[in-house]
Motif scaffolding. Structure first.
Motif, PDB file in Angstrom:
ATOM      1  N   PRO A  40       0.825  -1.218   0.000  1.00 48.54           N
ATOM      2  CA  PRO A  40       0.000   0.000   0.000  1.00 48.54           C
ATOM      3  C   PRO A  40       0.855   1.263   0.000  1.00 48.54           C
ATOM      4  CG  PRO A  40      -0.790  -1.575   1.622  1.00 48.54           C
ATOM      5  CD  PRO A  40       0.508  -2.111   1.134  1.00 48.54           C
ATOM      6  N   GLY A  41       0.491   2.215  -0.817  1.00 47.25           N
ATOM      7  CA  GLY A  41       1.200   3.486  -0.883  1.00 47.25           C
ATOM      8  C   GLY A  41       2.392   3.482  -1.808  1.00 47.25           C
ATOM      9  N   SER A  42       2.843   2.304  -2.217  1.00 48.87           N
ATOM     10  CA  SER A  42       4.028   2.232  -3.076  1.00 48.87           C
ATOM     11  C   SER A  42       3.748   2.779  -4.470  1.00 48.87           C
ATOM     12  CB  SER A  42       4.507   0.775  -3.172  1.00 48.87           C
ATOM     13  OG  SER A  42       5.591   0.671  -4.055  1.00 48.87           O
ATOM     14  N   ALA A  43       2.545   2.545  -4.976  1.00 52.83           N
ATOM     15  CA  ALA A  43       2.226   2.983  -6.333  1.00 52.83           C
ATOM     16  C   ALA A  43       2.281   4.499  -6.479  1.00 52.83           C
ATOM     17  CB  ALA A  43       0.848   2.464  -6.739  1.00 52.83           C
ATOM     18  N   ALA A  44       2.032   5.221  -5.392  1.00 50.08           N
ATOM     19  CA  ALA A  44       2.044   6.686  -5.451  1.00 50.08           C
ATOM     20  C   ALA A  44       3.446   7.263  -5.402  1.00 50.08           C
ATOM     21  CB  ALA A  44       1.210   7.246  -4.298  1.00 50.08           C
ATOM     22  N   ALA A  50       9.044   1.866  -8.910  1.00 45.05           N
ATOM     23  CA  ALA A  50      10.083   1.313  -9.783  1.00 45.05           C
ATOM     24  C   ALA A  50      10.838   0.196  -9.080  1.00 45.05           C
ATOM     25  CB  ALA A  50      11.041   2.435 -10.204  1.00 45.05           C
ATOM     26  N   ALA A  51      11.103   0.383  -7.789  1.00 47.74           N
ATOM     27  CA  ALA A  51      11.806  -0.655  -7.040  1.00 47.74           C
ATOM     28  C   ALA A  51      10.969  -1.921  -6.960  1.00 47.74           C
ATOM     29  CB  ALA A  51      12.137  -0.143  -5.636  1.00 47.74           C
ATOM     30  N   PHE A  52       9.666  -1.752  -6.792  1.00 49.17           N
ATOM     31  CA  PHE A  52       8.790  -2.925  -6.725  1.00 49.17           C
ATOM     32  C   PHE A  52       8.796  -3.681  -8.055  1.00 49.17           C
ATOM     33  CE2 PHE A  52       4.633  -4.780  -7.670  1.00 49.17           C
ATOM     34  CZ  PHE A  52       4.543  -5.720  -6.650  1.00 49.17           C
ATOM     35  N   LEU A  53       8.684  -2.925  -9.164  1.00 50.19           N
ATOM     36  CA  LEU A  53       8.691  -3.584 -10.475  1.00 50.19           C
ATOM     37  C   LEU A  53      10.012  -4.306 -10.708  1.00 50.19           C
ATOM     38  CD1 LEU A  53       6.948  -0.925 -12.771  1.00 50.19           C
ATOM     39  CD2 LEU A  53       5.957  -2.952 -11.694  1.00 50.19           C
ATOM     40  N   ALA A  54      11.115  -3.682 -10.264  1.00 44.80           N
ATOM     41  CA  ALA A  54      12.423  -4.332 -10.431  1.00 44.80           C
ATOM     42  C   ALA A  54      12.472  -5.636  -9.643  1.00 44.80           C
ATOM     43  CB  ALA A  54      13.521  -3.380  -9.965  1.00 44.80           C
ATOM     44  N   SER A  55      11.850  -5.638  -8.464  1.00 43.89           N
ATOM     45  CA  SER A  55      11.853  -6.865  -7.665  1.00 43.89           C
ATOM     46  C   SER A  55      10.971  -7.946  -8.289  1.00 43.89           C
ATOM     47  CB  SER A  55      11.388  -6.558  -6.241  1.00 43.89           C
ATOM     48  OG  SER A  55      10.018  -6.173  -6.237  1.00 43.89           O
ATOM     49  N   MET A  56       9.986  -7.563  -9.091  1.00 42.79           N
ATOM     50  CA  MET A  56       9.103  -8.529  -9.754  1.00 42.79           C
ATOM     51  C   MET A  56       9.680  -9.063 -11.060  1.00 42.79           C
ATOM     52  SD  MET A  56       6.415  -8.949  -7.811  1.00 42.79           S
ATOM     53  CE  MET A  56       7.602  -8.825  -6.454  1.00 42.79           C
ATOM     54  N   GLN A  57      10.649  -8.340 -11.613  1.00 47.11           N
ATOM     55  CA  GLN A  57      11.199  -8.692 -12.923  1.00 47.11           C
ATOM     56  C   GLN A  57      11.734 -10.139 -12.969  1.00 47.11           C
ATOM     57  OE1 GLN A  57      10.937  -6.462 -15.389  1.00 47.11           O
ATOM     58  NE2 GLN A  57      11.760  -7.860 -16.949  1.00 47.11           N
ATOM     59  N   PRO A  58      12.493 -10.577 -11.961  1.00 50.09           N
ATOM     60  CA  PRO A  58      12.991 -11.967 -12.034  1.00 50.09           C
ATOM     61  C   PRO A  58      11.870 -13.003 -12.046  1.00 50.09           C
ATOM     62  CG  PRO A  58      14.223 -10.682 -10.417  1.00 50.09           C
ATOM     63  CD  PRO A  58      13.043  -9.858 -10.798  1.00 50.09           C
ATOM     64  N   ARG A  59      10.746 -12.681 -11.448  1.00 53.03           N
ATOM     65  CA  ARG A  59       9.655 -13.664 -11.361  1.00 53.03           C
ATOM     66  C   ARG A  59       8.773 -13.665 -12.610  1.00 53.03           C
ATOM     67  NH1 ARG A  59       5.910 -13.477  -6.120  1.00 53.03           N
ATOM     68  NH2 ARG A  59       7.976 -13.907  -5.246  1.00 53.03           N
ATOM     69  N   TYR A  60       8.463 -12.480 -13.137  1.00 50.78           N
ATOM     70  CA  TYR A  60       7.503 -12.403 -14.239  1.00 50.78           C
ATOM     71  C   TYR A  60       8.135 -12.018 -15.565  1.00 50.78           C
ATOM     72  CZ  TYR A  60       4.304 -12.451 -10.275  1.00 50.78           C
ATOM     73  OH  TYR A  60       3.644 -12.794  -9.133  1.00 50.78           O
TER      74      TYR A  60
END
Length: 478
Positions: A40-44, A50-60
């Motif tokens: 929560p609150g990260s999207a804003a 960007a850090a969240f998307l980078a952490s998802m990159q290896p998985r998806y």
């Protein structure tokens, strides 16, 4: 315009649309469970996002960008989920509105008269001959029906000496489905209210420090103390924080807070959720303090040797990892009481610098001055505002009421016709119920009771001629 409105109404109450929308909701529920949701609150926060998307990159992999565009990482507040939810609510409303007139008519203006063929073809039917006049036979059946709380309406369209009635009970029971549908709409609305007007944030508050709650509350929470207790096996038995809540510098509440003993202030609840060690940092960039506070060391390295905390200083585009020896662990590279700052570019995940630092000292890196002030204890507090909770209770209560009415007070309807038959009467009883084993037992018991309690004759004779118990065979045939 009326044709368009009628067309929309027809589409909304379509069973096909209802099935598709429910299927879509099931798919969303599955996706929301399987795919990691953004905090929560990260999207804003662009950097945090960007850090969240980078952490998802290896998985998806390459699907990360697609899932981000579709809002799947924030599924419960995404436009596509909101659209399907609204469509489901409208579909439920349309179906309920369409059915209400039918339920009202069946409850208040039932069909009292049926044809003779109905008594020959109904799913549940029985007939028996009794030595009494038609009116006496009808009165006898009516008395037994009253014992079962049946409402009775006389059939006035019969002739040739025949008499009859319509009887039912739980006539308001079918409205349970309408109540249950209304409950679903209330629950969906409550979900929307909570999703778009409430918040649920975790606040890591170092003991002795304050954190702003945000979200327009104007509240500041200060943890003045923290205490944890353990049993002989080293398992935690209790942990409690003493919180002070202020607004505009004025204390508005204070209390010891535990997991199930929250502090509530103006609709915001503060729950105890976690605790641990934190690193007190001050980070300056271009002469401005971009972060000052406690960074919880929530994570451990894979080998368990290091405790790690993360922070992205405001406007820096750099993620700072704070690494210290884990509790009870020793390390030749990081002395007890000291730390190492690892700096990473948020966009590229490239390591920019590694800065060892002692307590009370500063280091330069990434265009910032990072000061490790001291080690602290922190308490994790969930600040939650859920304005839809009350409506969720209302919806849940209505849902239970509607389900109870639907399954425990089913509308039962019977038609009774009594015709002259020699010296007695032929009593016919039938129901329009579909195959229902529960009703079958009820119907069979009712017929047996009517037969068993029938008087011997109108003149009070000592013996009752054996009734032609046709109903047993008829019921089995049904």
């Amino acid at each position: 315009m009326r044709e368009l409105a009628a067309w929309v109404y027809r589409i909304l109450r379509s069973k096909v649309l209802g099935a598709l929308v429910i299927l879509a909701m099931a798919v969303f529920a599955l996706l929301g469970t399987l795919i990691t949701q953004e905090p929560p609150g990260s999207a804003a926060d662009p950097a945090a996002h960007a850090a969240f998307l980078a952490s998802m990159q290896p998985r998806y992999g390459g699907w990360t960008a697609v899932l981000d565009v579709l809002g799947i990482f924030n599924l419960w507040s995404s436009p596509i989920f909101l659209g399907v939810t609204v469509l489901l609510g409208l579909s439920i409303i349309a179906c309920t509105v369409h059915r209400l007139p039918q339920l009202w008519k069946r409850a208040t203006k039932p069909r009292v008269h049926v044809t003779e063929k109905f008594f020959e073809r109904a799913q549940y039917r029985a007939s028996l001959r009794l030595p009494m006049t038609p009116q006496a036979g009808l009165d006898h059946v009516g008395a037994e029906l009253r014992r079962k709380f049946y409402r009775q309406l006389t059939d006035d369209r019969l002739d040739d000496g025949a008499v009859g009635m319509y009887a039912d009970r739980f006539r308001w029971g079918p409205f349970g489905t309408a109540i249950a549908h209304a409950a679903m709409v209330v629950i969906l609305a409550a979900f929307g209210i909570s999703a778009f007007t409430g918040f649920d944030d975790t606040l890591d508050v170092a003991v002795g420090q304050s954190v702003e709650v945000g979200h327009g509350t104007g509240l500041t929470v200060t943890a003045t103390s923290f205490k944890d207790s353990y049993d002989e096996m080293g398992r935690p038995t209790d942990y409690v924080s003493h919180l002070v809540i202020e607004r505009d510098g004025q204390v508005v509440a204070e209390q010891d807070v535990r997991v199930n003993e929250p502090l509530r202030v103006d609709g915001t609840a503060f729950h105890q959720t976690s605790y641990g060690i934190a690193a007190g940092l001050r980070i300056e960039r271009l002469g401005e303090t971009v972060f000052e506070g406690a960074v919880p060391l929530k994570w451990q390295s894979n080998d368990g040797r290091y405790a790690i905390g993360k922070i992205i200083p405001r406007g820096s585009g750099i993620e700072v990892l704070v690494v210290t020896p884990a509790s009870g662990a020793t390390d030749a590279n990081i002395a007890p009481g000291s730390a190492v700052f690892e700096l990473y570019d948020v966009d590229t995940d490239e390591k920019l610098d590694v800065l060892p630092v002692e307590q009370g000292e500063s280091a330069e890196g990434g265009g910032m001055t990072l000061t490790f002030e001291r080690e602290l204890r922190y308490t994790g507090i969930i600040a939650r505002q859920d304005p839809g909770a009350a409506w969720m209770w209302v919806g849940s209560t209505l849902l239970v009421l509607g389900m109870c009415m639907t399954f425990m007070a089913r509308h039962r309807r019977l038609w009774v016709r009594v015709t002259p038959d020699g010296d007695g009467s032929l009593i016919q009883i039938a129901s329009a119920e579909k195959l229902d084993t529960t009703f079958e037992r009820h119907f069979r018991g009712l017929i047996e009771r009517i037969d068993a309690t029938a008087p011997a004759s109108d003149d009070g004779g000592d013996e009752k001629p054996p009734a032609e118990a046709m109903h047993d065979k008829e019921l089995i045939d049904a």
